[in-house]
Scaffold this motif. Structure first.
Motif, PDB file in Angstrom:
ATOM      1  N   UNK A  99       1.854   8.636   0.988  1.00  0.00           N
ATOM      2  CA  UNK A  99       0.597   9.155   0.461  1.00  0.00           C
ATOM      3  C   UNK A  99      -0.235   9.717   1.609  1.00  0.00           C
ATOM      4  N   UNK A 100      -0.585  11.010   1.545  1.00  0.00           N
ATOM      5  CA  UNK A 100      -1.396  11.595   2.617  1.00  0.00           C
ATOM      6  C   UNK A 100      -2.826  11.061   2.577  1.00  0.00           C
ATOM      7  N   UNK A 101      -3.477  11.103   3.714  1.00  0.00           N
ATOM      8  CA  UNK A 101      -4.863  10.666   3.837  1.00  0.00           C
ATOM      9  C   UNK A 101      -5.221  10.551   5.305  1.00  0.00           C
ATOM     10  N   UNK A 102      -6.420  10.075   5.582  1.00  0.00           N
ATOM     11  CA  UNK A 102      -6.868   9.918   6.964  1.00  0.00           C
ATOM     12  C   UNK A 102      -6.005   8.891   7.700  1.00  0.00           C
ATOM     13  N   UNK A 103      -5.555   7.864   6.971  1.00  0.00           N
ATOM     14  CA  UNK A 103      -4.618   6.884   7.502  1.00  0.00           C
ATOM     15  C   UNK A 103      -3.405   6.859   6.588  1.00  0.00           C
ATOM     16  N   UNK A 104      -2.226   6.994   7.172  1.00  0.00           N
ATOM     17  CA  UNK A 104      -0.981   6.984   6.403  1.00  0.00           C
ATOM     18  C   UNK A 104      -0.267   5.668   6.686  1.00  0.00           C
ATOM     19  N   UNK A 105      -0.015   4.919   5.624  1.00  0.00           N
ATOM     20  CA  UNK A 105       0.625   3.608   5.742  1.00  0.00           C
ATOM     21  C   UNK A 105       2.088   3.686   5.344  1.00  0.00           C
ATOM     22  N   UNK A 106       2.918   2.891   6.043  1.00  0.00           N
ATOM     23  CA  UNK A 106       4.352   2.837   5.781  1.00  0.00           C
ATOM     24  C   UNK A 106       4.749   1.395   5.525  1.00  0.00           C
ATOM     25  N   UNK A 107       5.379   1.143   4.373  1.00  0.00           N
ATOM     26  CA  UNK A 107       5.941  -0.172   4.073  1.00  0.00           C
ATOM     27  C   UNK A 107       7.436  -0.084   4.366  1.00  0.00           C
ATOM     28  N   UNK A 108       7.840  -0.626   5.510  1.00  0.00           N
ATOM     29  CA  UNK A 108       9.229  -0.502   5.959  1.00  0.00           C
ATOM     30  C   UNK A 108      10.209  -1.326   5.137  1.00  0.00           C
ATOM     31  N   UNK A 109       9.714  -2.153   4.223  1.00  0.00           N
ATOM     32  CA  UNK A 109      10.631  -2.878   3.337  1.00  0.00           C
ATOM     33  C   UNK A 109      11.139  -1.991   2.207  1.00  0.00           C
ATOM     34  N   UNK A 110      10.491  -0.844   1.991  1.00  0.00           N
ATOM     35  CA  UNK A 110      10.878   0.042   0.897  1.00  0.00           C
ATOM     36  C   UNK A 110      12.030   0.965   1.242  1.00  0.00           C
ATOM     37  N   UNK A 111      12.134   1.345   2.515  1.00  0.00           N
ATOM     38  CA  UNK A 111      13.113   2.351   2.908  1.00  0.00           C
ATOM     39  C   UNK A 111      13.115   2.445   4.428  1.00  0.00           C
ATOM     40  N   UNK A 112      13.996   3.274   4.955  1.00  0.00           N
ATOM     41  CA  UNK A 112      13.964   3.586   6.382  1.00  0.00           C
ATOM     42  C   UNK A 112      13.619   5.049   6.610  1.00  0.00           C
ATOM     43  N   UNK A 171       3.722  15.197   3.566  1.00  0.00           N
ATOM     44  CA  UNK A 171       3.143  16.527   3.701  1.00  0.00           C
ATOM     45  C   UNK A 171       1.741  16.320   4.246  1.00  0.00           C
ATOM     46  N   UNK A 172       1.529  16.757   5.487  1.00  0.00           N
ATOM     47  CA  UNK A 172       0.259  16.537   6.171  1.00  0.00           C
ATOM     48  C   UNK A 172      -0.781  17.506   5.636  1.00  0.00           C
ATOM     49  N   UNK A 173      -1.780  16.978   4.947  1.00  0.00           N
ATOM     50  CA  UNK A 173      -2.832  17.804   4.372  1.00  0.00           C
ATOM     51  C   UNK A 173      -4.140  17.715   5.125  1.00  0.00           C
ATOM     52  N   UNK A 174      -4.154  16.926   6.193  1.00  0.00           N
ATOM     53  CA  UNK A 174      -5.339  16.785   7.038  1.00  0.00           C
ATOM     54  C   UNK A 174      -4.896  16.097   8.326  1.00  0.00           C
ATOM     55  N   UNK A 175      -5.766  16.043   9.325  1.00  0.00           N
ATOM     56  CA  UNK A 175      -5.470  15.238  10.501  1.00  0.00           C
ATOM     57  C   UNK A 175      -5.362  13.790  10.043  1.00  0.00           C
ATOM     58  N   UNK A 176      -4.461  13.016  10.660  1.00  0.00           N
ATOM     59  CA  UNK A 176      -4.239  11.662  10.153  1.00  0.00           C
ATOM     60  C   UNK A 176      -3.753  10.731  11.258  1.00  0.00           C
ATOM     61  N   UNK A 177      -3.884   9.443  10.980  1.00  0.00           N
ATOM     62  CA  UNK A 177      -3.322   8.394  11.823  1.00  0.00           C
ATOM     63  C   UNK A 177      -2.105   7.824  11.114  1.00  0.00           C
ATOM     64  N   UNK A 178      -0.987   7.789  11.805  1.00  0.00           N
ATOM     65  CA  UNK A 178       0.207   7.137  11.287  1.00  0.00           C
ATOM     66  C   UNK A 178       0.107   5.673  11.716  1.00  0.00           C
ATOM     67  N   UNK A 179      -0.300   4.818  10.770  1.00  0.00           N
ATOM     68  CA  UNK A 179      -0.543   3.411  11.068  1.00  0.00           C
ATOM     69  C   UNK A 179       0.765   2.690  11.387  1.00  0.00           C
ATOM     70  N   UNK A 180       0.660   1.572  12.080  1.00  0.00           N
ATOM     71  CA  UNK A 180       1.843   0.758  12.340  1.00  0.00           C
ATOM     72  C   UNK A 180       2.483   0.361  11.020  1.00  0.00           C
ATOM     73  N   UNK A 181       3.793   0.553  10.880  1.00  0.00           N
ATOM     74  CA  UNK A 181       4.459   0.160   9.634  1.00  0.00           C
ATOM     75  C   UNK A 181       4.375  -1.350   9.416  1.00  0.00           C
TER      76      UNK A 181
END
Length: 140
Positions: free
Chosen positions: A43-56, A61-71
């Motif tokens: 999900x795009x947003x100012x902070x992008x979260x990754x749940x590594x239990x879902x997939x690898x 699609x980057x729709x703004x500047x964002x922070x890729x948070x620690x998974x």
């Protein structure tokens, strides 16, 4: 041969391993890597979260500047791969959570051209609690 047990989100052991007295356990993340599931859309947003239990494999699609948070939910020795696509505007900038480490200490900068595709692959070192990452940019 016995059937294989498969449970997402827990430590699992295929039945056949017992048949040959092997004691190898696979996490759900390792099974997902083995199964080669399609990328999970982030999900795009100012902070992008990754749940590594879902997939690898993950796609954004980057729709703004964002922070890729620690998974979250990382397993030791797990790979986490990101495909990041610039939207029609382009020039989106990413900053990274503290666990992301890149060669030479320089964070990977995304391509700036609208529609460009970049790829970041990270290996999780659970002992050091860091993601060792490399990036490739400008796939067409």
């Amino acid at each position: 041969m016995a059937t294989t047990n498969f449970v997402i989100g827990t430590v699992i052991q295929p039945d056949w391993l017992n048949d040959v007295n092997l004691k190898t356990y696979w996490t759900a993340a390792q099974w997902l890597t083995f199964l080669q599931l399609p990328a999970t859309v982030l999900t795009p947003g100012a902070t992008v979260n990754t749940d590594a239990t879902l997939n690898t494999n993950f796609r954004l699609i980057a729709g703004q500047n964002f922070t890729l948070a620690n998974p979250t939910g990382l397993s030791n020795s797990q790979y986490v791969n990101y495909q990041i696509v610039q939207d029609a505007t382009g020039s989106r900038i990413v900053t990274y959570g503290s666990k992301f480490k890149f060669p030479g200490g320089t964070a990977f900068a995304l391509s700036t051209i609208a529609g460009s595709v970049d790829y970041i692959s990270c290996y999780y070192d659970g002992v050091l609690d860091i993601l060792l990452c490399v990036g490739q940019k400008g796939f067409a």
